[in-house]
Design an enzyme around this catalytic site. Structure first.
Site, PDB file in Angstrom:
ATOM      1  CE  LYS A   7      77.933  -0.765 -48.621  1.00 52.03           C
ATOM      2  NZ  LYS A   7      79.336  -0.392 -48.330  1.00 52.03           N
ATOM      3  CB  CYS A  19      80.065  -3.693 -52.428  1.00 47.65           C
ATOM      4  SG  CYS A  19      80.742  -5.376 -52.482  1.00 47.65           S
ATOM      5  CG  HIS A 159      86.587   1.992 -54.828  1.00 52.88           C
ATOM      6  ND1 HIS A 159      85.988   1.758 -53.597  1.00 52.88           N
ATOM      7  CD2 HIS A 159      85.683   1.571 -55.753  1.00 52.88           C
ATOM      8  CE1 HIS A 159      84.793   1.232 -53.779  1.00 52.88           C
ATOM      9  NE2 HIS A 159      84.595   1.092 -55.088  1.00 52.88           N
ATOM     10  CD1 TRP A 206      85.807   3.995 -50.364  1.00 53.07           C
ATOM     11  CD2 TRP A 206      86.676   2.767 -48.720  1.00 53.07           C
ATOM     12  NE1 TRP A 206      86.291   2.834 -50.940  1.00 53.07           N
ATOM     13  CE2 TRP A 206      86.833   2.075 -49.950  1.00 53.07           C
ATOM     14  CE3 TRP A 206      87.145   2.182 -47.556  1.00 53.07           C
ATOM     15  CZ2 TRP A 206      87.455   0.824 -50.026  1.00 53.07           C
ATOM     16  CZ3 TRP A 206      87.769   0.935 -47.627  1.00 53.07           C
ATOM     17  CH2 TRP A 206      87.913   0.270 -48.844  1.00 53.07           C
ATOM     18  CE  LYS A 209      86.588  -1.905 -44.778  1.00 56.70           C
ATOM     19  NZ  LYS A 209      86.945  -2.728 -45.962  1.00 56.70           N
TER      20      LYS A 209
END
Length: 212
Positions: A7, A19, A159, A206, A209
């Site tokens: 990605k 990712c 993350h 994020w 998403k």
């Protein structure tokens, strides 16, 4: 030469994205010092050849010697280890479950709108258990030697201190010094220095998403 599809970063299709599964594969290749061709896939503008060759559009993907695409990071890394056993990243079987729930609990907490649903505590419990493991067994999960499990855990763990302060105003508690030290140690390895996405791309991924 190994051929990998991974990605691309949201907002910058020329760099590796957020990712953690793609990151795991590319960092593993760097740790093994293998030559590889990296095809960065912009998920907002997927090339026709990618759609044709990988109809599921699943990432990461690795082309094997027969021209077939292998999917799923766990399987890709298993094959890399099998074909290129040195330097060894073999994980002692009794350690396989260490830290395996951190990323899932992080994701649940990040996506939660209910402060009382237990997702924050679940993440904290996992981080505390991991902190204790590293305190007793570190500096890496298996002790002095880095293993595939470190390369599986770290791309997701990193993350936590990037996304949670931004979206939830939440920091890894200061008393979890071994979690912090472990992450600093892993990110200082050349394989992660070369592959870790900038914070802005983790946040951008994020945001997309979460539809922020």
């Amino acid at each position: 030469m190994v051929e990998i599809c991974a990605k691309a970063a949201v907002g910058n299709p020329e760099t590796l994205g957020d990712c953690p599964f793609c990151h795991r594969v590319v960092a593993t290749l760097e740790e093994k010092e293998l030559d590889y061709q990296l095809n960065l896939i912009n998920l907002d503008d997927q090339p026709e050849w990618f759609i044709d060759e990988i109809p599921s559009r699943e990432l990461p993907a690795m082309k094997n010697e027969h021209g077939h695409w292998i999917l799923q990071a766990e399987e890709i890394c298993r094959i890399i280890e099998e074909l290129h056993p040195e330097p060894s990243l073999d994980t002692p079987p009794h350690l396989v479950g260490v830290g395996c729930n951190i990323f899932g609990n992080f994701e649940a907490f990040l996506e939660s709108d209910d402060p009382d649903d237990g997702t924050e505590q679940a993440l904290l419990d996992e981080l505390e258990a991991f902190d204790e493991h590293i305190r007793e067994n570190g500096p890496y999960i298996a002790g002095e030697d880095v293993t595939a499990l470190d390369f599986s855990l770290t791309p997701g763990l990193l993350h936590v201190p990037v996304a949670l302060p931004h979206f939830k105003n939440w920091e890894i508690p200061e008393h979890l010094t071994h979690v912090r030290g472990y992450l600093e140690l892993m990110l200082s390895r050349p394989s992660f220095e070369k592959t870790t996405p900038e914070d802005q791309y983790i946040i951008a991924g994020w945001e997309q998403k979460l539809n922020c």
